[in-house]
Design an enzyme around this catalytic site. Structure first.
Site, PDB file in Angstrom:
ATOM      1  N   LEU A 164      41.529  42.523  33.287  1.00  0.00           N
ATOM      2  CA  LEU A 164      40.516  42.245  32.030  1.00  0.00           C
ATOM      3  C   LEU A 164      39.569  42.289  32.500  1.00  0.00           C
ATOM      4  CD1 LEU A 164      39.960  40.482  29.512  1.00  0.00           C
ATOM      5  CD2 LEU A 164      40.181  38.304  31.017  1.00  0.00           C
ATOM      6  N   HIS A 165      38.845  43.231  31.601  1.00  0.00           N
ATOM      7  CA  HIS A 165      37.374  43.738  31.922  1.00  0.00           C
ATOM      8  C   HIS A 165      37.300  44.106  30.074  1.00  0.00           C
ATOM      9  CE1 HIS A 165      40.649  47.406  31.897  1.00  0.00           C
ATOM     10  NE2 HIS A 165      39.314  47.978  31.278  1.00  0.00           N
ATOM     11  N   LEU A 166      35.756  44.488  30.061  1.00  0.00           N
ATOM     12  CA  LEU A 166      35.093  45.009  29.220  1.00  0.00           C
ATOM     13  C   LEU A 166      33.877  46.043  29.571  1.00  0.00           C
ATOM     14  CD1 LEU A 166      35.174  41.228  28.333  1.00  0.00           C
ATOM     15  CD2 LEU A 166      34.318  42.522  26.346  1.00  0.00           C
TER      16      LEU A 166
END
Length: 358
Positions: A197-199
């Site tokens: 999970l990353h933005l």
């Protein structure tokens, strides 16, 4: 990153960037504003990013990128970034929208400590604080200041958007005084290259039409924005208090897309209310959600990959001949082959509007 006695990566311990509501920049500078002054967040992020570039922690040295606007009605912005195409880490293979986290594949527990800039943490303010986010360099940057926004990597969450992580990213957008600091998310099957999970956070030094174009209302909290290369569902946060409900609404909609077998991309940018400029109310954050056909693995014959930047109208291109010769028609054809037919998109919009009214 150090390891624990059991061989697992240790929890990184970068400096904290503690902020409160007083740090939010409610009205960012205008484009070309001669009085623009970077915020505390901008100064810390860009100084740390430049330091890591000087220390050679990126895969390539990023200089000025050739940029032009394609002739045509959509005003697509194209950039030549040959090094990113040639030297970035190959994207992980993705088999489905619900691939689990794979500890054997590259993930963000393997980042070197020096790649971490700081940990964002809010102190005070109404309601529960958002999830703290690690801010790390993107070692294959699209632009100066391109960073990753990471919920606790040790939790090993797959690349499925969560409301606490999105809310933290939206708060980061309000910490910048730059009109072009945007945050975004690529889902599995929608251009994500790492299933952890990353933005993304990045400074794009050009306005985009989707910041101010009027959108068609679909419900009290949802509109359809047709401007640009790809229609998007539009959510709007008029002030910091709206970030929490908007984050939950976007994630409910993204989850619905996944259940329907669709991939998604998300972009948050400073912008006008959904009805457009001059319709009452000040600028806030526009959050765009694109629904698309999922793509697993490279597609033969594609001139470029399609992820959140391309959907928003910014096309980083891998070769000089393509940059020099591509036309708007060719670019739009490459983007729109991933999109839904209009009847299907409108039906989906009705489903989302009803979902968000519950």
């Amino acid at each position: 990153m150090a390891a624990t006695a059991g061989g697992e990566p240790a929890e990184p311990n970068p400096e904290e960037f503690v902020y409160g509501e007083e740090d939010f920049v409610l009205q960012a500078a205008g484009w070309g504003d001669p009085d623009f002054a970077p915020s505390r967040f901008d100064r810390v992020l860009l100084a740390g990013w430049s330091d890591r570039m000087e220390r050679g922690l990126f895969r390539y040295r990023l200089g000025p990128l050739p940029t032009r606007v394609l002739p045509g009605a959509v005003h697509l912005v194209v950039q030549l970034n040959e090094q990113r195409s040639a030297e970035r880490r190959p994207p992980q293979p993705v088999r489905s929208l619900r691939d689990p986290f794979d500890p054997a594949a590259f993930n963000f527990t393997r980042l070197r400590p020096a790649e971490l800039l700081f940990r964002l943490r809010r102190a005070g303010g109404p309601g529960p604080p958002p999830e703290p986010l690690l801010v790390a360099i993107n070692a294959s940057p699209l632009e100066r200041g391109h960073v990753l926004l990471l919920p606790d990597p040790a939790r090993r969450l797959p690349q499925a958007l969560t409301a606490p992580a999105l809310r933290g990213a939206l708060e980061a957008a309000l910490l910048s005084a730059h009109p072009g600091f945007r945050v975004g998310f690529n889902g599995l099957g929608g251009g994500a290259s790492v299933n952890h999970l990353h933005l993304h956070g990045l400074y794009l030094d050009r306005p985009l039409p989707l910041e101010e174009a009027p959108a068609e209302p679909l419900g009290p909290r949802l509109a359809l924005l047709r401007t640009g290369p790809a229609p998007a569902f539009l959510f709007f946060a008029s002030d910091p208090a709206a970030l929490e409900p908007v984050s939950r609404a976007v994630c409910r909609a993204a989850e619905h897309l996944g259940g329907a077998g669709l991939a998604c991309n998300v972009l948050a940018t400073r912008g006008d209310p959904p009805a457009g400029p001059g319709t009452g109310g000040g600028r806030g954050l526009r959050v765009l959600l694109w629904a698309r056909r999922p793509l697993f693995g490279p597609k033969a014959g594609e001139p470029f990959a399609v992820a959140l930047c391309e959907l928003a109208g910014l096309l980083p291109l891998p070769t000089e001949p393509l940059y020099r010769n591509i036309t708007e028609e060719q670019a739009l054809s490459a983007i729109r082959q991933h999109l839904l037919p209009e009847p299907e998109l409108l039906h989906l919009g009705g489903e989302l509007a009803r979902l968000l009214e519950r």
